[in-house]
Scaffold this active site. Structure first.
Site, PDB file in Angstrom:
ATOM      1  N   ASP A 136      30.006  20.470  50.129  1.00 49.78           N
ATOM      2  CA  ASP A 136      29.006  19.484  50.512  1.00 49.78           C
ATOM      3  C   ASP A 136      29.630  18.212  51.073  1.00 49.78           C
ATOM      4  O   ASP A 136      29.185  17.696  52.104  1.00 49.78           O
ATOM      5  CB  ASP A 136      28.121  19.160  49.305  1.00 49.78           C
ATOM      6  CG  ASP A 136      27.051  18.147  49.638  1.00 49.78           C
ATOM      7  OD1 ASP A 136      25.968  18.559  50.086  1.00 49.78           O
ATOM      8  OD2 ASP A 136      27.291  16.935  49.481  1.00 49.78           O
ATOM      9  N   ALA A 164      23.765  18.539  51.758  1.00 45.73           N
ATOM     10  CA  ALA A 164      24.098  19.680  52.621  1.00 45.73           C
ATOM     11  C   ALA A 164      23.905  20.988  51.870  1.00 45.73           C
ATOM     12  O   ALA A 164      23.316  21.943  52.397  1.00 45.73           O
ATOM     13  CB  ALA A 164      25.530  19.557  53.134  1.00 45.73           C
ATOM     14  N   ASP A 165      24.389  21.049  50.648  1.00 48.44           N
ATOM     15  CA  ASP A 165      24.187  22.238  49.818  1.00 48.44           C
ATOM     16  C   ASP A 165      22.703  22.532  49.622  1.00 48.44           C
ATOM     17  O   ASP A 165      22.229  23.657  49.815  1.00 48.44           O
ATOM     18  CB  ASP A 165      24.811  22.034  48.433  1.00 48.44           C
ATOM     19  CG  ASP A 165      26.289  22.385  48.391  1.00 48.44           C
ATOM     20  OD1 ASP A 165      26.752  23.141  49.259  1.00 48.44           O
ATOM     21  OD2 ASP A 165      26.976  21.896  47.487  1.00 48.44           O
ATOM     22  N   LEU A 166      21.978  21.508  49.197  1.00 47.02           N
ATOM     23  CA  LEU A 166      20.583  21.714  48.843  1.00 47.02           C
ATOM     24  C   LEU A 166      19.740  22.080  50.063  1.00 47.02           C
ATOM     25  O   LEU A 166      18.901  22.982  50.007  1.00 47.02           O
ATOM     26  CB  LEU A 166      20.028  20.459  48.172  1.00 47.02           C
ATOM     27  CG  LEU A 166      20.677  20.115  46.820  1.00 47.02           C
ATOM     28  CD1 LEU A 166      20.232  18.735  46.354  1.00 47.02           C
ATOM     29  CD2 LEU A 166      20.331  21.154  45.774  1.00 47.02           C
TER      30      LEU A 166
END
Length: 391
Positions: A136, A164-166
């Site tokens: 992320d 970014a991950d989520l």
């Protein structure tokens, strides 16, 4: 009990860390049979180091767990057998890994043409960076977010969550749902792809468009909105609060509410463009006017005047707020070792088929025998696979 809307789906979860589980969580919460596949030694996922951690419990609920050694052909054969009756497979290996293991989309689609195969990577399946590892923070930096966050004299700033991950997980879930809907028409699955970098860029939204259309490189503005002024964080007598104005009417209501008529008549502040040009002087004047009352007083007064305003909560204060409680975002799950545990629920409300939080995260390999027997393995075959270290 009402049947959950996705209870007809079987999802194979090969993902790790955060983006993949974020995607899969939507399916599990709404009833899909999610089968989490892990290594036989339990390694490979840093979140799995402590299966009783708050992060792991929140990410891995509503799944059954099995173990497979995918580096051995017998393990791959079991996965392929699972794929025969699966609807979705989600993975977030580096792009080359699935090809090396022989579990890539082309292989799995040949086994089950109806399969929706969802891949989440750091940078995409192709291109000069496709084989790089990425997390992320790397995507926040490369995706432009850190250059927009914080104050210009203090260097780039990481956001306090993992956007970014989520977002990659949410976009992957959306893409998978679209593919499943399309499958209902065509009868065919497809390969769904997303990545941390493009997901982070998508989140830039209007800031990205300022460059793409206007060729303006946005700068760090701290707590201020980049274009709409006044919108930001202001000082009260006992702390800070947020307020936001949009348009002249909202701005003039603010001036009246904070008893600052001079701001309404100042020629520099008569238009949105003027307020943006003179934001430092304006913000200082608003801070001076709002320092006389408490946060609660200003939040109540401004909202009554039609000017959006709110407190700035720490997390304990946020979860205590009556409106947060009303949303139902906090749910409870029964954990065999921890007892009842509060978790983050879903921000999606459904009038007939709401999500349910039925299972705590599985122990390592907890459901291996059950799942394998469901796809035709005998108890003796399962025992042999276990003694051979395949499961």
């Amino acid at each position: 009990m009402t049947q959950l809307p996705l209870s007809h789906l079987k999802v194979i979860d090969l993902s790790r860390v955060r983006a993949g589980p974020t995607c899969v969580k939507f399916f599990g919460d709404f009833g899909a049979d999610v089968i989490k596949v892990e290594r036989t030694d339990g390694e490979g996922d840093p979140m799995g180091d402590n299966r009783h951690s708050s992060d792991y419990v929140n990410a891995q609920r509503n799944k059954r767990g099995i173990t497979l050694d995918l580096k051995r052909p017998e393990g791959v054969a079991i996965l392929k057998r699972l794929v025969e009756t699966a609807d979705v497979l989600v993975e977030n290996f580096r792009p080359d890994v699935k090809h090396r293991l022989g579990i890539d989309y082309e292989v799995m689609a040949a086994i089950n043409p109806r399969l929706v195969y969802t891949s989440i990577s750091a940078f995409g399946e192709t291109g000069p960076y496709s084989s790089r590892p990425g997390f992320d923070l790397i995507a926040q930096g490369m995706g432009g977010l850190m250059a927009l966050t914080g104050y210009a004299d203090r260097g780039p700033m990481r956001v306090g969550i993992s956007p970014a991950d989520l977002s990659a997980g949410i976009f992957a879930a959306m893409g998978t749902m679209i593919a499943l809907l399309e499958r209902g028409v065509s009868g065919k699955g497809q390969w769904v792809q997303t990545n941390l970098l493009s997901s982070q860029i998508m989140l830039l939204d209007y800031q990205a468009m300022r460059w793409l259309m206007d060729k303006v490189v946005p700068i760090q503005r701290g707590n201020d909105h980049p274009q709409i002024v006044p919108t930001g964080v202001y000082r009260a007598s006992d702390g800070y609060f947020t307020l936001s104005t949009v348009g002249n009417d909202s701005y003039f209501r603010l001036c009246q509410a904070i008893d600052a008529p001079e701001l309404a008549t100042d020629p520099d502040f008569q238009t949105a463009e003027g307020r943006e040009r003179n934001r430092e002087r304006m913000n200082a004047a608003i801070d001076k006017a709002t320092a006389a009352r408490t946060v609660k007083q200003w939040v109540d007064l401004l909202n009554a005047a039609g000017v959006p305003a709110g407190p700035i909560y720490k997390l304990d204060e946020m979860f205590a707020d009556p409106q947060v409680k009303e949303t139902g975002i906090v749910q409870t799950i029964d954990h065999p070792a921890l007892g009842p545990v509060e978790i983050l629920g879903q921000p999606i409300k459904m009038s007939r088929t709401p999500p349910q939080f039925r299972r705590a995260p599985p122990a390592l390999g907890e459901h291996t025998a059950d799942v394998l027997e469901e796809i035709g393995y005998t108890k003796e075959e399962v025992a042999a696979l276990r003694s051979g270290g395949i499961i």
